[in-house]
Design an enzyme around this catalytic site. Sequence first.
Site, PDB file in Angstrom:
ATOM      1  N   HIS A 240       1.175  -1.399   0.084  1.00  0.00           N
ATOM      2  CA  HIS A 240      -0.106  -0.225  -0.071  1.00  0.00           C
ATOM      3  C   HIS A 240       0.680   1.294  -0.008  1.00  0.00           C
ATOM      4  O   HIS A 240       0.646   1.931  -0.856  1.00  0.00           O
ATOM      5  CB  HIS A 240      -1.247   0.152   1.560  1.00  0.00           C
ATOM      6  CG  HIS A 240      -1.853  -0.735   1.670  1.00  0.00           C
ATOM      7  ND1 HIS A 240      -2.235  -1.425   0.651  1.00  0.00           N
ATOM      8  CD2 HIS A 240      -1.892  -2.086   2.179  1.00  0.00           C
ATOM      9  CE1 HIS A 240      -3.573  -2.708   0.953  1.00  0.00           C
ATOM     10  NE2 HIS A 240      -3.105  -2.958   2.093  1.00  0.00           N
TER      11      HIS A 240
HETATM   12  O1  RIB Z   1      -5.382   0.510   4.356  1.00  0.00           O
HETATM   13  C1  RIB Z   1      -3.844   0.369   4.536  1.00  0.00           C
HETATM   14  C2  RIB Z   1      -3.399   1.196   5.022  1.00  0.00           C
HETATM   15  O2  RIB Z   1      -3.442   1.111   6.613  1.00  0.00           O
HETATM   16  C3  RIB Z   1      -1.316   1.536   4.930  1.00  0.00           C
HETATM   17  O3  RIB Z   1      -1.346   2.489   4.414  1.00  0.00           O
HETATM   18  C4  RIB Z   1      -1.473   0.022   6.127  1.00  0.00           C
HETATM   19  O4  RIB Z   1       0.418   0.389   6.790  1.00  0.00           O
HETATM   20  C5  RIB Z   1      -2.101   1.069   7.398  1.00  0.00           C
HETATM   21  O5  RIB Z   1      -1.973   2.030   7.658  1.00  0.00           O
END
Ligand code: RIB
Length: 310
Positions: A240
């Site tokens: 992500h």
């Molecule tokens: O939904 C994914 C996000 O939430 C990413 O940034 C992960 O690290 C959590 O913070």
Amino acid sequence: MTRKIIIDTDPGQDDAVAILLALASPELDVLGITVVAGNVPLSLTERNARIVCEVARRPDIPVFAGCDCPLRQPLVTAEHVHGKTGLDGIALPDPQMPLQDQHAVDFIIETLQREPPGTVTLCPLGPLTNIAAALQKAPEIADRIQQIVLMGGAYFEVGNITPAAEFNIYVDPEAAEIVFKSGVDIVVLPLDVTHKALTNRDWVETMRAQGRVGEAVASWTDFFERFDVAKYGSKGAPLHDPTVIAYLLQPDLFSGKHINVEIETQSDLTRGMTVADWWGVTKRPANALFIGHLDRDGFYALLTERLGRL
Ligand code: RIB
Ligand code: CA
């Protein structure tokens, strides 16, 4: 010409890879890392941020602790995804580098007030509490922020922490509402694009063979992928947060649309939903570049090459 950035983060294995990517990239001048409660409580996210700086052999990067809970909601964490420490995977030593005394929100404000207007980009990788708190405390900074490039939200992908919401927005929807209504130039890397940035076995093994840093990255993604493999049946972990840094480095790897994005803050059922008007069915003005696609191979080629420099 380097680009000055502040990374606001809740490490988090994927945050850790994003921080490594930024520190490996000479195009970026990381003015500081501000930490927020999110994946795990603040005492762990600030520790993890310092651990990651030391993995990159960059104890010179100032790390600031910020808000330990959302603006209004009780803190929701994600140990079920990131493990008890928030950085489960390879065992790493306790950090030696100090945590800065200054509060992260004050560091964000003072940096934006000191640097020439429009020259500092904020890169939130977790709940938006620190960013919103800074905008509330010093509203004049909104006109001084070059851009906010954040990981959060979802449209076609809907939610990963509830059926309607992505974790970063869900944890602090009131903060997200402040940021999305700030008028700042915002780029959103939602689940729709990050779920196209899945690791695969070959890449993880390439990382594992790539020395000390690669070994840490491989162990983090091995741990991190469990949740998505179990939930989505996907093969691999969605990286992500590194998509935020990759966007800064090679924006042409990504594509999206300028649309209106509003945040649900009233309903318990859909709290934290990013109501993304992808098809322009409302007359609400566009307030964000909502990314929908990335060139996965290009992303991983960039990531592999840069991490190999550390
Ligand atoms: O939904 C994914 C996000 O939430 C990413 O940034 C992960 O690290 C959590 O913070
Ligand atoms: Ca994160």
